[in-house]
Scaffold this motif. Sequence first.
Motif, PDB file in Angstrom:
ATOM      1  N   VAL A 124       0.837  -1.213   0.000  1.00  0.00           N
ATOM      2  CA  VAL A 124       0.000   0.000   0.000  1.00  0.00           C
ATOM      3  C   VAL A 124       0.871   1.262   0.000  1.00  0.00           C
ATOM      4  O   VAL A 124       0.608   2.177  -0.791  1.00  0.00           O
ATOM      5  N   PRO A 125       1.913   1.357   0.839  1.00  0.00           N
ATOM      6  CA  PRO A 125       2.781   2.536   0.727  1.00  0.00           C
ATOM      7  C   PRO A 125       3.431   2.659  -0.654  1.00  0.00           C
ATOM      8  O   PRO A 125       3.599   3.761  -1.164  1.00  0.00           O
ATOM      9  N   ILE A 139       7.939   9.054   0.475  1.00  0.00           N
ATOM     10  CA  ILE A 139       9.043   8.127   0.765  1.00  0.00           C
ATOM     11  C   ILE A 139       9.212   7.948   2.274  1.00  0.00           C
ATOM     12  O   ILE A 139       9.394   6.821   2.758  1.00  0.00           O
ATOM     13  N   ILE A 140       9.149   9.033   3.007  1.00  0.00           N
ATOM     14  CA  ILE A 140       9.257   8.935   4.469  1.00  0.00           C
ATOM     15  C   ILE A 140       8.122   8.088   5.024  1.00  0.00           C
ATOM     16  O   ILE A 140       8.338   7.205   5.864  1.00  0.00           O
ATOM     17  N   PHE A 145       6.498   5.750   3.502  1.00  0.00           N
ATOM     18  CA  PHE A 145       6.763   4.370   3.089  1.00  0.00           C
ATOM     19  C   PHE A 145       7.676   3.687   4.104  1.00  0.00           C
ATOM     20  O   PHE A 145       7.397   2.589   4.579  1.00  0.00           O
ATOM     21  N   TRP A 146       8.791   4.327   4.468  1.00  0.00           N
ATOM     22  CA  TRP A 146       9.751   3.694   5.363  1.00  0.00           C
ATOM     23  C   TRP A 146       9.246   3.625   6.796  1.00  0.00           C
ATOM     24  O   TRP A 146       9.533   2.658   7.507  1.00  0.00           O
ATOM     25  N   VAL A 147       8.489   4.622   7.234  1.00  0.00           N
ATOM     26  CA  VAL A 147       7.898   4.547   8.571  1.00  0.00           C
ATOM     27  C   VAL A 147       6.977   3.340   8.640  1.00  0.00           C
ATOM     28  O   VAL A 147       7.010   2.553   9.598  1.00  0.00           O
ATOM     29  N   ARG A 148       6.164   3.151   7.640  1.00  0.00           N
ATOM     30  CA  ARG A 148       5.241   2.003   7.581  1.00  0.00           C
ATOM     31  C   ARG A 148       6.034   0.689   7.572  1.00  0.00           C
ATOM     32  O   ARG A 148       5.686  -0.248   8.273  1.00  0.00           O
ATOM     33  N   TYR A 149       7.094   0.627   6.790  1.00  0.00           N
ATOM     34  CA  TYR A 149       7.899  -0.591   6.721  1.00  0.00           C
ATOM     35  C   TYR A 149       8.461  -0.954   8.094  1.00  0.00           C
ATOM     36  O   TYR A 149       8.366  -2.095   8.532  1.00  0.00           O
TER      37      TYR A 149
END
Length: 136
Positions: A66-67, A113-114, A116-120
């Motif tokens: 999803v991100p 992008i930020i 995305f990585w927070v979610r990861y």
Amino acid sequence: MNHELVDFVAMLLVGVLFVGSGSFAIYIGRRMKNDQLPPNGMIGTRTLYALESEENWYRVQRASAVPNIRLGYACITAGIIIMVGTFAEHFYGKHEVSDSLVFLSVLILAIAIIWFWVRYFRVKRSFEPGQGENRR
């Protein structure tokens, strides 16, 4: 060659590149979400954790799908903003908008992008061994 024409074509190419990249990210994100992206060395969320096992690979791909899709939409939005601004600047020369639109587009992508990585990292933490027992 006319300097303005070169700028116009270059900015349009940047916009098209953003739209194409975003479309590809959405396509890959949908494949990730449906477990249709097998472990590989080029495409997907390739982290050390994801590459440890096939189970981790599919977990990470589902979690970051999803991100990834939203990042794709952000790229498309940024590309459209750049192209519209480029046309406006080229055909209505009184307005110089391309620099601010490029900045806005980069800002949109940076936020995506930020996110995305927070979610990861949140998802990765939930999958780490021993976390399940602590939460019960």
